[in-house]
Design a protein around this motif. Structure first.
Motif, PDB file in Angstrom:
ATOM      1  N   ALA A  29       0.831  -1.211   0.000  1.00 50.78           N
ATOM      2  CA  ALA A  29       0.000   0.000   0.000  1.00 50.78           C
ATOM      3  C   ALA A  29       0.864   1.260   0.000  1.00 50.78           C
ATOM      4  O   ALA A  29       0.558   2.237  -0.689  1.00 50.78           O
ATOM      5  N   MET A  30       1.963   1.240   0.752  1.00 49.48           N
ATOM      6  CA  MET A  30       2.856   2.392   0.773  1.00 49.48           C
ATOM      7  C   MET A  30       3.505   2.619  -0.594  1.00 49.48           C
ATOM      8  O   MET A  30       3.636   3.758  -1.056  1.00 49.48           O
ATOM      9  N   ARG A  65       2.842   4.974  -6.801  1.00 50.16           N
ATOM     10  CA  ARG A  65       2.461   4.287  -8.042  1.00 50.16           C
ATOM     11  C   ARG A  65       3.526   3.279  -8.482  1.00 50.16           C
ATOM     12  O   ARG A  65       3.797   3.127  -9.677  1.00 50.16           O
ATOM     13  N   ASN A  66       4.088   2.599  -7.506  1.00 48.43           N
ATOM     14  CA  ASN A  66       5.034   1.527  -7.771  1.00 48.43           C
ATOM     15  C   ASN A  66       4.319   0.205  -7.472  1.00 48.43           C
ATOM     16  O   ASN A  66       4.021  -0.098  -6.318  1.00 48.43           O
ATOM     17  N   PHE A  67       4.032  -0.590  -8.500  1.00 53.03           N
ATOM     18  CA  PHE A  67       3.190  -1.782  -8.346  1.00 53.03           C
ATOM     19  C   PHE A  67       3.943  -3.093  -8.536  1.00 53.03           C
ATOM     20  O   PHE A  67       3.372  -4.158  -8.324  1.00 53.03           O
ATOM     21  N   ILE A 121       8.002 -10.327   1.675  1.00 47.89           N
ATOM     22  CA  ILE A 121       8.442  -9.147   2.423  1.00 47.89           C
ATOM     23  C   ILE A 121       9.767  -8.624   1.872  1.00 47.89           C
ATOM     24  O   ILE A 121       9.933  -7.420   1.637  1.00 47.89           O
ATOM     25  N   LEU A 122      10.716  -9.535   1.655  1.00 49.93           N
ATOM     26  CA  LEU A 122      12.035  -9.133   1.160  1.00 49.93           C
ATOM     27  C   LEU A 122      11.942  -8.462  -0.208  1.00 49.93           C
ATOM     28  O   LEU A 122      12.667  -7.506  -0.489  1.00 49.93           O
ATOM     29  N   LEU A 123      11.040  -8.948  -1.056  1.00 45.80           N
ATOM     30  CA  LEU A 123      10.867  -8.342  -2.376  1.00 45.80           C
ATOM     31  C   LEU A 123      10.419  -6.881  -2.258  1.00 45.80           C
ATOM     32  O   LEU A 123      10.840  -6.030  -3.041  1.00 45.80           O
ATOM     33  N   HIS A 124       9.585  -6.580  -1.253  1.00 51.84           N
ATOM     34  CA  HIS A 124       9.105  -5.214  -1.074  1.00 51.84           C
ATOM     35  C   HIS A 124      10.155  -4.279  -0.486  1.00 51.84           C
ATOM     36  O   HIS A 124      10.071  -3.058  -0.675  1.00 51.84           O
ATOM     37  N   LEU A 125      11.119  -4.838   0.239  1.00 51.05           N
ATOM     38  CA  LEU A 125      12.119  -3.983   0.895  1.00 51.05           C
ATOM     39  C   LEU A 125      12.992  -3.231  -0.109  1.00 51.05           C
ATOM     40  O   LEU A 125      13.445  -2.119   0.171  1.00 51.05           O
ATOM     41  N   ILE A 126      13.195  -3.833  -1.288  1.00 50.73           N
ATOM     42  CA  ILE A 126      14.071  -3.195  -2.291  1.00 50.73           C
ATOM     43  C   ILE A 126      13.485  -1.861  -2.769  1.00 50.73           C
ATOM     44  O   ILE A 126      14.134  -0.816  -2.649  1.00 50.73           O
ATOM     45  N   PRO A 127      12.233  -1.836  -3.301  1.00 50.06           N
ATOM     46  CA  PRO A 127      11.686  -0.534  -3.713  1.00 50.06           C
ATOM     47  C   PRO A 127      11.387   0.395  -2.535  1.00 50.06           C
ATOM     48  O   PRO A 127      11.456   1.617  -2.688  1.00 50.06           O
ATOM     49  N   TYR A 134      13.262   0.802   0.085  1.00 49.04           N
ATOM     50  CA  TYR A 134      14.542   1.481   0.354  1.00 49.04           C
ATOM     51  C   TYR A 134      14.843   2.513  -0.741  1.00 49.04           C
ATOM     52  O   TYR A 134      15.228   3.645  -0.462  1.00 49.04           O
ATOM     53  N   ARG A 135      14.625   2.111  -1.999  1.00 48.44           N
ATOM     54  CA  ARG A 135      14.957   2.988  -3.129  1.00 48.44           C
ATOM     55  C   ARG A 135      14.103   4.244  -3.140  1.00 48.44           C
ATOM     56  O   ARG A 135      14.570   5.331  -3.506  1.00 48.44           O
ATOM     57  N   LEU A 136      12.840   4.142  -2.713  1.00 48.31           N
ATOM     58  CA  LEU A 136      11.922   5.290  -2.738  1.00 48.31           C
ATOM     59  C   LEU A 136      11.907   6.082  -1.429  1.00 48.31           C
ATOM     60  O   LEU A 136      11.121   7.013  -1.279  1.00 48.31           O
ATOM     61  N   GLY A 137      12.730   5.677  -0.469  1.00 52.96           N
ATOM     62  CA  GLY A 137      12.876   6.454   0.763  1.00 52.96           C
ATOM     63  C   GLY A 137      11.851   6.157   1.841  1.00 52.96           C
ATOM     64  O   GLY A 137      11.751   6.902   2.823  1.00 52.96           O
TER      65      GLY A 137
END
Length: 474
Positions: free
Chosen positions: A140-141, A146-148, A193-199, A201-204
């Motif tokens: 959701a964050m 708009r990163n899906f 969960i790990l897959l979501h951590l990458i974007p 981190y990248r998006l702040g």
């Protein structure tokens, strides 16, 4: 931007569904259709229901509008995370302590010996609820930006993890295989969960959550904490109605199964098989469209740019209408051929194919209204009208159940599926009534798309007619 989001979501859902099909195939090969497969399906019942009701819309519909409007977004997200994680942690520990009585509730007909064997599996699988909540919050964050990609493809990791577990368990005894499959569910949740951590981190967003931690620890309790608590209170007022609204499809399926048990043998199976195929275009197109569209509409509504929100709705409406109309015409025209190709083998006879095909066609009548209602309900969710949306869903559910009781007397399982489609039209009518007929008619009146839709459907009809006459027909 919308088209990119739609393509990302639809490709992710399609990938997940394909892997899910292979997962089911491998599960049937490894465990068969007996005691051990029943044990796993009972253990996975609650986590899977939670994933579908909670993950496929309910949380986003309440979280995103409030995340847009929150003054302290980090503190708001962190407090929501803390509340849900604490509740789910306590629930998971409770299930571990009282796994046998809970298993008895989930599978009342099991023998005591089977309940004792299934209880540890229920305790293991229940921990997935905590993992999928974290995935849902992170997703959701990311949708705020708009990163899906991570959200769309993360369910595929769950299926992939379960497939790997089944491969590893191929030479093991059946109970060990079920245990390994259950741990595969948890590893799939961790991978999501790990897959979501990458974007994130990248998006702040990790910095945002750290700032939120400092906001909640602040000694200046006045404005900051009151603002965060106010946002959280509004969220929960909207979340529970949204959760009910999102669960009506599961409730309707449960009611249909209950009513079908009073019909001739095989009725429940016909509904299950037909509904599985019906859900594919609904997920790949309608859910993908609504997921990509919702952050955009919520943002425009928050910024008082309703004209831009209506333009976004109009484009997505015509995209969805064209795609679902093509699926409806193709599915009804080739209903027998589709069921024959997928299911007619072994104990599934030609007579079963003909009945199941009729049920499938009855479901497809409601494909377009269900899909279109899903995108126009986003207008209500974006304006904080989750309670109204839940009332609309409840009314359509009750109306559909009443029609089911009538039609099942004359049409059997086909009547139950047809009643579901009728409830889809009621859902669409009520949603459009509260959306507003004037803006809807302005959306509908688009000569270019009307002509395009007509031409595409005509070409599809001619192609299908030629296929059935000259190539293949059952």
């Amino acid at each position: 931007m919308f088209l990119k989001g739609f393509l990302t979501n639809s490709s992710g859902i399609l990938t997940s569904r394909i892997l899910g099909f292979f997962r089911d195939l491998l599960t049937a090969t490894t465990l068969g259709a007996g005691m051990y497969s029943d044990m796993f399906f009972v253990a996975f019942k609650l986590p899977n229901l939670f994933r579908r009701v909670f993950g496929e819309g309910a949380f986003n519909q309440a979280f995103l509008p409030n995340f847009f409007q929150a003054r302290f977004r980090g503190g708001f997200a962190l407090k929501i995370a803390g509340i849900f994680c604490a509740i789910l942690l306590i629930l998971s520990l409770f299930v571990c302590m009282f796994s046998e009585p809970i298993t008895k509730i989930l599978a009342f007909g099991f023998s005591q010996e089977l309940i004792e064997s299934t209880a540890p599996l229920v305790a293991i699988n229940f921990w997935y609820l905590l993992l999928i909540f974290i995935v849902t919050l992170f997703g959701a964050m990311l949708q705020y930006k708009r990163n899906f990609t991570a959200w769309a493809f993360s369910p595929a990791l769950l299926n992939l993890s379960m497939i790997i577990a089944l491969f590893l368990a191929h030479n093991s005894d059946s109970y060990t295989a079920v245990l390994m499959l259950s741990y595969g569910v948890l590893l799939g949740g961790i991978a999501q969960i790990l897959l979501h951590l990458i974007p994130l981190y990248r998006l702040g967003f990790l910095k945002l959550l750290y700032a939120g931690f400092k906001e909640l620890q602040s000694k200046h309790v006045t404005d900051r904490i009151k603002s965060i608590n106010g946002s959280v209170k509004v969220f929960f007022k909207q979340f529970f109605p949204a959760m009910f609204g999102s669960s009506t499809a599961q409730i309707a399926s449960f009611i249909d199964t209950l009513l079908a048990s009073f019909l001739v043998s095989g009725s429940i199976s016909y509904l299950y098989y037909a509904n599985r195929i019906f859900q594919l275009p609904l997920a790949v197109f309608a859910i993908a469209t609504s997921t990509a569209l919702f952050p955009l509409v919520a943002k425009y509504i928050k910024q008082s740019q309703e004209s831009n929100a209506l333009k976004a709705l109009s484009k997505s409406f015509w995209l969805l209408t064209i795609l679902l109309s093509i699926c409806t015409l193709g599915g009804i025209s080739l209903d027998k051929e589709i069921i024959w190709l997928l299911f007619e083998r072994g104990q599934f006879t030609r007579e079963d194919t003909l009945i199941c095909a009729s049920v499938f066609s009855a479901y497809l009548i409601g494909l377009l209204p269900f899909g279109v209602a899903k995108i126009f309900s986003l207008w209500l969710y974006s304006r904080g009208q989750q309670v109204l949306a839940a009332k609309i869903s409840a009314f359509s559910l009750c109306f559909g159940s009443a029609i089911s009781l009538i039609l099942m007397q004359y049409l059997g399982a086909v009547g139950l599926a047809l009643a579901g489609s009728i409830s889809g039209f009621i859902l669409l009518f009520l949603t459009l009534h509260f959306f507003g007929w004037k803006p809807f008619l302005r959306t509908l009146w688009n000569p270019k798309f009307i002509i395009l839709t007509f031409v595409l459907l005509l070409l599809e009809f001619l192609a299908l007619l030629g296929f059935k006459i000259y190539i293949f027909s059952l």
